[in-house]
Structures are given as structure tokens and as C-alpha cells.
Design a protein around this motif. Sequence first.
Motif, PDB file in Angstrom:
ATOM      1  N   ARG A 185       0.812  -1.220   0.000  1.00 56.37           N
ATOM      2  CA  ARG A 185       0.000   0.000   0.000  1.00 56.37           C
ATOM      3  C   ARG A 185       0.849   1.276   0.000  1.00 56.37           C
ATOM      4  N   MET A 186       2.148   1.108   0.161  1.00 53.35           N
ATOM      5  CA  MET A 186       3.049   2.255   0.167  1.00 53.35           C
ATOM      6  C   MET A 186       3.629   2.471  -1.225  1.00 53.35           C
ATOM      7  N   SER A 187       3.987   3.709  -1.530  1.00 53.96           N
ATOM      8  CA  SER A 187       4.575   4.010  -2.825  1.00 53.96           C
ATOM      9  C   SER A 187       5.999   3.466  -2.901  1.00 53.96           C
TER      10      SER A 187
ATOM     11  N   ASN B  83       8.536   2.959   0.227  1.00 53.26           N
ATOM     12  CA  ASN B  83       9.221   1.695   0.499  1.00 53.26           C
ATOM     13  C   ASN B  83      10.718   1.917   0.663  1.00 53.26           C
TER      14      ASN B  83
ATOM     15  N   GLN C  70       4.016   5.362  -7.425  1.00 54.77           N
ATOM     16  CA  GLN C  70       3.069   4.260  -7.612  1.00 54.77           C
ATOM     17  C   GLN C  70       3.087   3.337  -6.397  1.00 54.77           C
ATOM     18  N   ARG C  71       1.908   2.819  -6.045  1.00 56.40           N
ATOM     19  CA  ARG C  71       1.846   1.845  -4.961  1.00 56.40           C
ATOM     20  C   ARG C  71       2.573   0.566  -5.365  1.00 56.40           C
TER      21      ARG C  71
ATOM     22  N   THR D 270       0.830  -2.614  -6.879  1.00 56.44           N
ATOM     23  CA  THR D 270       0.283  -2.603  -8.233  1.00 56.44           C
ATOM     24  C   THR D 270       1.361  -2.855  -9.293  1.00 56.44           C
TER      25      THR D 270
END
Length: 237
Positions: free
Chosen positions: A95-97, A101, A133-134, A137
Motif C-alpha cells: 500500500r506504500m509508494s 518503500n 506508484q503503490r 500494483t
Amino acid sequence: MHSDILLETRGLWAGYGGKPVLQGVDMQVRAGEIVAVIGRNGVGKSTLMKSLIGLLPADRGTIDFKGQSLAKLAAHKRARLGIGYVPQGRDVFPRMSVEENLAVGLSISGSSSQAVFEEVYGHFPILAERRNQRAGTMSGGQQQQLAIGRVLVGKPSLILLDEPSEGIQPSIVMDIARLSVDLNRKTGVSIVLVEQNIDMIKAMAQRCYVMDKGRITATLTPEMLEDRETVRRYLAV
């Protein structure tokens, strides 16, 4: 310990619930070297990696890094000494970009965030493109680059890669191998990888340890690694 030996284990035993998995592992990794650890499933390869980083305590034997015993050091203290660990399955924060991270590793490096980030982005340009971006994904290959990048933020001299090809499209596996070799050449970082993919092993490893029943049973030279059948025989389930 010779001055060029970065990591050395002697008679290393470790396991789970009193049941030994590693049964006297002796290995050495020199500064700037890429070493693969191969063998059939269940012979103790991932247990070795967890023991080296400190997630699993050693029952017997020694682990020395840069001439210092790691016996009583917790995993986070080993990381601060310069050991980076990319676990099987990568374990990015979905859930983190990308940049968030990478920020997780800043407590290890002590460097200014943007300078460190730009250095990582230089090694892995796709991360620069996807910085907002997460992570969840992204493709498996992009997540693997992120996992390696997160370790690089801590400025390691040794990176432990556990099954880096797992869950990655075959077409991307060799890209990860090429990027890792390029990273080794540019920075001098040593790499120990546990792997089953023959092409990745051949593309990355300068030397290869074979594990069986919790022990190192053979060492493969670069010439031996060129013979696919030799490598396949040691990987056979």
C-alpha cells in the motif's frame, strides 16, 4: 580470516524446534564476489539465509562478517554492519509508494533521503518512473527491483537474495540478473543468492556452493557452471 574474505561460516548448525536443518555449513564469500547456493528443495538453503541475517539463531558454529563475530547480533544490527537481505517473495509494502518503500531503509544508511533515492534510481530507472506508484500494483519483476533498491538504501557491502526469480515472468528474470551483475560491477557489493533458475545462476554466479542435507557438499567453478547438465543434476528434485 583472510583480508579479502567478507563472510565466513564454520560448522554452522541451525534449525527449528530443536530439529537441525543446517548441519555444519562451512562457506566463504570474498569481497566483490557473486556466489550462488543451489540444491534440491528442502536441503536448507533458505534456512542458511535466515541464519546469516539473524532471523534464525545459530545452534552451533560461527558466522564472521568483516572479521567480526555475528553470533550475538540481532538482524537489525547485522543490517547496520552492511548485510542486506531480500527475502523470498520480496515482502514490499503493497500500500506504500515506491519512494515510501525505499524510505524504510533510511534508518540503516544515515544518508540524506533524496541523494540515496537518486542513487537507487540510477541503478533501477523503472523505480524512478514509478516512484509515486503503490508497490502492490507493480509487476513481480518491478517489485524485485524495489526490494533490492530498499536494501541498497542501507549501503550494504553484502546482499543476500533468496530465490530472486520466484514469481517473476521468465522474460524478466534475466533483466533482474543483468541489473544485479551491473550493480556488483559498479559498486563492488558482494551477492549471495539462493536460486533454482539455471539461466539466472549461470548469468550471475562466479562460483556456486551445492547444498544437500544441510551441508555444503560441492563447489562449482565458473567452468562447471557453463555445463547446464552439471548444474541441472545438482538442482534435480
